[in-house]
Design a protein around this motif. Sequence first.
Motif, short mmCIF file in Angstrom:
data_model
loop_
_atom_site.label_atom_id
_atom_site.label_comp_id
_atom_site.label_asym_id
_atom_site.label_seq_id
_atom_site.Cartn_x
_atom_site.Cartn_y
_atom_site.Cartn_z
N TYR A 37 0.83 -1.20 0.00
CA TYR A 37 0.00 0.00 0.00
C TYR A 37 0.87 1.26 0.00
O TYR A 37 0.65 2.18 -0.80
CB TYR A 37 -0.94 0.00 1.21
CG TYR A 37 -1.77 1.26 1.30
CD1 TYR A 37 -2.95 1.38 0.59
CD2 TYR A 37 -1.34 2.34 2.08
CE1 TYR A 37 -3.70 2.55 0.66
CE2 TYR A 37 -2.08 3.50 2.15
CZ TYR A 37 -3.26 3.60 1.44
OH TYR A 37 -3.99 4.76 1.49
N GLU A 52 -9.87 3.00 -2.78
CA GLU A 52 -9.56 2.29 -1.54
C GLU A 52 -10.85 1.88 -0.86
O GLU A 52 -11.80 2.64 -0.83
CB GLU A 52 -8.77 3.20 -0.59
CG GLU A 52 -7.45 3.67 -1.16
CD GLU A 52 -6.72 4.62 -0.22
OE1 GLU A 52 -6.66 4.32 1.00
OE2 GLU A 52 -6.22 5.65 -0.70
N TYR A 83 -7.53 -2.38 -2.02
CA TYR A 83 -7.44 -1.15 -2.80
C TYR A 83 -7.18 -1.51 -4.25
O TYR A 83 -6.87 -2.67 -4.58
CB TYR A 83 -6.38 -0.20 -2.25
CG TYR A 83 -4.95 -0.68 -2.35
CD1 TYR A 83 -4.17 -0.39 -3.46
CD2 TYR A 83 -4.37 -1.40 -1.32
CE1 TYR A 83 -2.85 -0.83 -3.55
CE2 TYR A 83 -3.06 -1.83 -1.38
CZ TYR A 83 -2.30 -1.54 -2.51
OH TYR A 83 -1.00 -1.96 -2.59
#
Length: 127
Positions: free
Chosen positions: A87, A99, A106
Motif C-alpha cells: 500500500y 480504496e 485497494y
Amino acid sequence: MQFRFLHNNINVTHLENSLAFYEKTLGLKEVRRIEAEDGSYIIVYLGDGVSRHQLELTWLRDHPQPYDLGENEFHLAFEVEDFARAYVFHKHLDCIVFENPAMGIYFIADPDGYWIEILPVNHGQED
C-alpha cells in the motif's frame, strides 16, 4: 476434463509504458513475445515467476487512441504477503485509484486505465 486458467489479455496503447508499469508496480516480467512480421501488432506475455497464469498485453499499431473501457467493471486481482508495505509503495507511486478499508483492499490503475485489485494473502478465506 479439467480446464486451467492460462492468461488474461488487455490491449494497451503504449507497450513500453505498460511493460514498465507492470514490472515496477507488480514485479511482472516478460515471459515471451510475438511480433507480426509487418509490425501491425506485438503481443507480450508477463508472468509473476510463481503461478502459471500470465497477463497478455497486446499492442496494435493501427489503434493509437485510448481504449473504451466502458464502465471498467472488470479487473485483475493480485495478492501480496506484505499488504501494508505494498500500500505504501503504490501510494508513493500515486497509482491508487480506489480504496476500500472496510474490505481491506485497494485498486491501482495502469497507464490505460485498467484497474488492478490488491489484496492481502488469504483475504476472505476461512482458516
